[in-house]
Scaffold this active site. Structure first.
Site, PDB file in Angstrom:
ATOM      1  N   THR A 243       0.822  -1.214   0.000  1.00 12.25           N
ATOM      2  CA  THR A 243       0.000   0.000   0.000  1.00 12.25           C
ATOM      3  C   THR A 243       0.858   1.268   0.000  1.00 12.25           C
ATOM      4  OG1 THR A 243      -1.447   1.272   1.490  1.00 12.25           O
ATOM      5  CG2 THR A 243      -0.096  -0.372   2.520  1.00 12.25           C
ATOM      6  N   ASP A 244       0.253   2.367  -0.436  1.00 10.44           N
ATOM      7  CA  ASP A 244       0.954   3.663  -0.365  1.00 10.44           C
ATOM      8  C   ASP A 244       1.023   4.176   1.077  1.00 10.44           C
ATOM      9  OD1 ASP A 244      -1.759   4.286  -0.024  1.00 10.44           O
ATOM     10  OD2 ASP A 244      -1.777   5.911  -1.498  1.00 10.44           O
ATOM     11  N   GLU A 245       0.228   3.565   1.978  1.00 11.13           N
ATOM     12  CA  GLU A 245       0.162   4.089   3.358  1.00 11.13           C
ATOM     13  C   GLU A 245       1.478   3.900   4.107  1.00 11.13           C
ATOM     14  OE1 GLU A 245      -3.574   3.393   5.366  1.00 11.13           O
ATOM     15  OE2 GLU A 245      -4.608   3.114   3.464  1.00 11.13           O
TER      16      GLU A 245
ATOM     17  N   TYR B 268      -1.988  -0.486  10.981  1.00 12.55           N
ATOM     18  CA  TYR B 268      -2.099  -1.160   9.674  1.00 12.55           C
ATOM     19  C   TYR B 268      -0.877  -0.859   8.807  1.00 12.55           C
ATOM     20  CZ  TYR B 268      -3.332  -1.617   4.726  1.00 12.55           C
ATOM     21  OH  TYR B 268      -3.296  -1.902   3.382  1.00 12.55           O
TER      22      TYR B 268
ATOM     23  N   LYS C 278       2.154  -3.313   7.403  1.00 11.15           N
ATOM     24  CA  LYS C 278       2.434  -3.505   5.972  1.00 11.15           C
ATOM     25  C   LYS C 278       3.880  -3.105   5.666  1.00 11.15           C
ATOM     26  CE  LYS C 278       0.110  -4.612   2.981  1.00 11.15           C
ATOM     27  NZ  LYS C 278      -0.199  -5.968   2.421  1.00 11.15           N
TER      28      LYS C 278
HETATM   29  P1  NAD Z   1      -9.482  -7.450   2.203  1.00  9.36           P
HETATM   30  O1  NAD Z   1      -9.467  -7.194   3.678  1.00  9.36           O
HETATM   31  O2  NAD Z   1     -10.726  -7.190   1.423  1.00  9.36           O
HETATM   32  O3  NAD Z   1      -9.098  -8.978   1.926  1.00  9.36           O
HETATM   33  C1  NAD Z   1      -8.077  -9.648   2.614  1.00  9.36           C
HETATM   34  C2  NAD Z   1      -8.250 -11.145   2.365  1.00  9.36           C
HETATM   35  O4  NAD Z   1      -7.173 -11.812   3.041  1.00  9.36           O
HETATM   36  C3  NAD Z   1      -9.548 -11.708   2.938  1.00  9.36           C
HETATM   37  O5  NAD Z   1     -10.153 -12.563   2.000  1.00  9.36           O
HETATM   38  C4  NAD Z   1      -9.101 -12.473   4.182  1.00  9.36           C
HETATM   39  O6  NAD Z   1      -9.933 -13.589   4.474  1.00  9.36           O
HETATM   40  C5  NAD Z   1      -7.707 -12.907   3.775  1.00  9.36           C
HETATM   41  N1  NAD Z   1      -6.829 -13.146   4.928  1.00  9.36           N
HETATM   42  C6  NAD Z   1      -6.665 -12.354   6.030  1.00  9.36           C
HETATM   43  N2  NAD Z   1      -5.776 -12.907   6.881  1.00  9.36           N
HETATM   44  C7  NAD Z   1      -5.345 -14.062   6.287  1.00  9.36           C
HETATM   45  C8  NAD Z   1      -4.408 -15.061   6.653  1.00  9.36           C
HETATM   46  N3  NAD Z   1      -3.733 -14.993   7.814  1.00  9.36           N
HETATM   47  N4  NAD Z   1      -4.203 -16.098   5.823  1.00  9.36           N
HETATM   48  C9  NAD Z   1      -4.900 -16.193   4.637  1.00  9.36           C
HETATM   49  N5  NAD Z   1      -5.803 -15.280   4.247  1.00  9.36           N
HETATM   50  C10 NAD Z   1      -6.022 -14.215   5.062  1.00  9.36           C
HETATM   51  O7  NAD Z   1      -8.253  -6.634   1.638  1.00  9.36           O
HETATM   52  P2  NAD Z   1      -8.058  -5.965   0.191  1.00  9.36           P
HETATM   53  O8  NAD Z   1      -8.597  -4.601   0.230  1.00  9.36           O
HETATM   54  O9  NAD Z   1      -8.508  -6.911  -0.844  1.00  9.36           O
HETATM   55  O10 NAD Z   1      -6.466  -5.842   0.165  1.00  9.36           O
HETATM   56  C11 NAD Z   1      -5.661  -6.865  -0.394  1.00  9.36           C
HETATM   57  C12 NAD Z   1      -4.205  -6.462  -0.269  1.00  9.36           C
HETATM   58  O11 NAD Z   1      -3.987  -5.241  -0.961  1.00  9.36           O
HETATM   59  C13 NAD Z   1      -3.765  -6.221   1.166  1.00  9.36           C
HETATM   60  O12 NAD Z   1      -2.462  -6.730   1.314  1.00  9.36           O
HETATM   61  C14 NAD Z   1      -3.780  -4.712   1.312  1.00  9.36           C
HETATM   62  O13 NAD Z   1      -2.835  -4.280   2.257  1.00  9.36           O
HETATM   63  C15 NAD Z   1      -3.413  -4.283  -0.086  1.00  9.36           C
HETATM   64  N6  NAD Z   1      -3.917  -2.969  -0.521  1.00  9.36           N
HETATM   65  C16 NAD Z   1      -5.235  -2.650  -0.360  1.00  9.36           C
HETATM   66  C17 NAD Z   1      -5.705  -1.423  -0.809  1.00  9.36           C
HETATM   67  C18 NAD Z   1      -7.167  -1.036  -0.714  1.00  9.36           C
HETATM   68  O14 NAD Z   1      -7.504   0.108  -0.996  1.00  9.36           O
HETATM   69  N7  NAD Z   1      -8.059  -1.931  -0.329  1.00  9.36           N
HETATM   70  C19 NAD Z   1      -4.820  -0.523  -1.416  1.00  9.36           C
HETATM   71  C20 NAD Z   1      -3.475  -0.886  -1.559  1.00  9.36           C
HETATM   72  C21 NAD Z   1      -3.041  -2.118  -1.113  1.00  9.36           C
HETATM   73  P1  TYD Z   2     -10.908   3.887   4.200  1.00 14.58           P
HETATM   74  O1  TYD Z   2     -11.848   3.471   3.128  1.00 14.58           O
HETATM   75  O2  TYD Z   2     -11.034   3.247   5.560  1.00 14.58           O
HETATM   76  O3  TYD Z   2      -9.436   3.710   3.617  1.00 14.58           O
HETATM   77  P2  TYD Z   2      -7.996   4.213   4.229  1.00 14.58           P
HETATM   78  O4  TYD Z   2      -8.159   4.560   5.655  1.00 14.58           O
HETATM   79  O5  TYD Z   2      -7.153   2.992   4.027  1.00 14.58           O
HETATM   80  O6  TYD Z   2      -7.584   5.373   3.384  1.00 14.58           O
HETATM   81  O7  TYD Z   2     -11.050   5.440   4.413  1.00 14.58           O
HETATM   82  C1  TYD Z   2     -10.869   6.341   3.318  1.00 14.58           C
HETATM   83  C2  TYD Z   2     -10.950   7.743   3.877  1.00 14.58           C
HETATM   84  O8  TYD Z   2     -12.279   7.984   4.309  1.00 14.58           O
HETATM   85  C3  TYD Z   2     -10.069   7.951   5.086  1.00 14.58           C
HETATM   86  O9  TYD Z   2      -9.539   9.286   5.049  1.00 14.58           O
HETATM   87  C4  TYD Z   2     -11.028   7.813   6.263  1.00 14.58           C
HETATM   88  C5  TYD Z   2     -12.334   8.325   5.701  1.00 14.58           C
HETATM   89  N1  TYD Z   2     -13.561   7.708   6.256  1.00 14.58           N
HETATM   90  C6  TYD Z   2     -14.607   8.533   6.709  1.00 14.58           C
HETATM   91  O10 TYD Z   2     -14.537   9.773   6.643  1.00 14.58           O
HETATM   92  N2  TYD Z   2     -15.732   7.933   7.190  1.00 14.58           N
HETATM   93  C7  TYD Z   2     -15.867   6.584   7.284  1.00 14.58           C
HETATM   94  O11 TYD Z   2     -16.920   6.090   7.789  1.00 14.58           O
HETATM   95  C8  TYD Z   2     -14.788   5.746   6.810  1.00 14.58           C
HETATM   96  C9  TYD Z   2     -14.880   4.250   6.870  1.00 14.58           C
HETATM   97  C10 TYD Z   2     -13.654   6.363   6.289  1.00 14.58           C
END
Ligand code: NAD
Ligand code: TYD
Length: 353
Positions: free
Chosen positions: A133-135, A159, A163
């Site tokens: 992630t960019d975070e 989080y 990561k």
């Molecule tokens: P998500 O929470 O929707 O899905 C995570 C999946 O991993 C779930 O299906 C969960 O059951 C599985 N999981 C959790 N712990 C596990 C374990 N110990 N063993 C096996 N499986 C396990 O997450 P996402 O949004 O799909 O993110 C996927 C990846 O991309 C993550 O690594 C996250 O850090 C990264 N990412 C997410 C975003 C975003 O905006 N969602 C952006 C950048 C990077």
């Molecule tokens: P989120 O979808 O949780 O992603 P991330 O924290 O990984 O960026 O949140 C996106 C942005 O929206 C973040 O700045 C937090 C804000 N947010 C709210 O303002 N209200 C909400 O109920 C949630 C879940 C997030």
């Protein structure tokens, strides 16, 4: 040939597996623990498809992962599995350390043992792609340039710290043991099958259910939004052509303030499914207490990926957010299934009764 994907029942992993099998015949072994965030419903279209092998397991279970690697002999492992929600990491960081740090460590060790026993050609062709992630880069001031691959790691939430730790492990397994790794650092994703604890799906569902649309703090925090299918195409491109040991930032140049994102969703819903009382959905916007340690701005400089690998996103924010709202309107059955008891419990922990 075969690939092994972890976390493929989650939001991004699920989209990745669906897109992969829609585009190629190469089988996928999908390993997912099925936490609250993993939903087999997302993979329903693959029922009976012999190219998809689903295994419920923890990435930290070396015995199971070792057996799966030996049995299926994948040419690549793509690691999506993680605890991914910042607010949950604030309430309970333990699971984040366990899966994102210890789990990634165990997975790397399982993969290293498998990789060591491959032939020289197979070893050279193998890839471990870590999805991050960019975070990990921390937060930006309003006038800072967007994050590039050379920014220092300054994670601020449990989080992002977990990561960041996993990214460091992946890097070290390459430098120390020669494991052929690739890392992608992507900005915020949105699109189909997004669990409704994250901003965009939460707002769509709350709006339709007549509930408040919670804005943390002043709503002026900025995220750089990428349609999930563009993230998936970037991962495929990095897997195909990325340089071993390199990291690639993935983003779509779509910086938006949270309040503007929420207002855009309200406008689309006003058009596609207007409220019965004739009012706009924006009436439901409610300001709530800010997230502790809330990062103010994320923005990704994705020029390396474009320059070196020729990748570009297909969607603008406007086209992607319209597709997303339409998807939630036409996929209420998926929504009903994921908004189970565990989901309701989370909503009352985070937002109160
Ligand atoms: P998500 O929470 O929707 O899905 C995570 C999946 O991993 C779930 O299906 C969960 O059951 C599985 N999981 C959790 N712990 C596990 C374990 N110990 N063993 C096996 N499986 C396990 O997450 P996402 O949004 O799909 O993110 C996927 C990846 O991309 C993550 O690594 C996250 O850090 C990264 N990412 C997410 C975003 C975003 O905006 N969602 C952006 C950048 C990077
Ligand atoms: P989120 O979808 O949780 O992603 P991330 O924290 O990984 O960026 O949140 C996106 C942005 O929206 C973040 O700045 C937090 C804000 N947010 C709210 O303002 N209200 C909400 O109920 C949630 C879940 C997030």
């Amino acid at each position: 040939m075969t690939i092994l994907v972890t976390g493929g029942a989650g939001f991004i992993g699920g989209n990745f597996v669906l897109d992969w099998l829609a585009g190629f015949d190469e089988p996928v072994v999908n390993v997912d623990k099925l936490t609250y965030a993993g939903n087999l419903d997302t993979l329903k279209a693959l029922e009976g498809d012999t190219r998809h092998v689903f295994v419920r397991a923890d990435i930290g279970d070396r015995e199971v992962i070792g057996r799966l690697l030996a049995e299926h002999k994948p040419r690549a492992v793509i690691n999506f599995a993680a605890e991914s929600h910042v607010d949950r990491s604030i309430h309970g960081p333990g699971d984040f350390i366990q899966t994102n740090v210890v789990g990634t460590f165990n997975l790397l060790e399982s993969v290293r043992a498998y990789w060591n026993d491959l032939s020289a050609d197979e070893k050279a062709a193998f890839r471990f792609l870590h999805v991050s992630t960019d975070e990990v880069y921390g937060t930006l001031e309003a006038n800072d340039p967007p994050f590039s691959e050379t920014n220092t790691y300054e994670p601020n939430s449990p989080y992002s710290a977990s990561k960041a730790a996993s990214d460091h492990l992946v890097r070290a397994w390459h430098h120390t043991y020669g494991l052929p790794v690739l890392t992608t650092n992507c900005s915020n994703n949105y699109g189909p099958y997004h669990f409704p604890e994250k901003l965009i799906p939460l707002v769509i569902l709350n709006a339709l259910n007549g509930k408040p649309l919670p804005i943390y703090g002043d709503g002026q925090q900025i995220r750089d939004w990428l349609y999930v299918k563009d993230h998936c195409s970037a991962i495929r491109r990095v897997l195909e052509a990325g340089k071993v040991g390199e990291t690639y930032n993935v983003g779509g140049w779509n910086e938006k303030a949270n309040l503007d994102v929420v207002k855009t969703i309200c406008g689309l819903l006003d058009e596609l499914q207007p409220r019965a009382d004739g009012q706009g959905y924006a009436e439901q916007i409610t300001y709530v207490t800010d997230r502790p340690g809330h990062d103010r701005r994320y923005a990704i400089d994705a020029r390396k990926l474009e320059r070196e690998l020729g990748w570009k996103p297909a969607e603008t924010f406007e086209s992607g957010i319209r597709k997303t709202v339409e998807w939630y309107l036409t996929n209420q059955a998926w929504v009903q299934n994921v908004t189970s008891g565990a989901y309701r419990e989370w909503v009352s922990t985070q937002y109160g009764a």
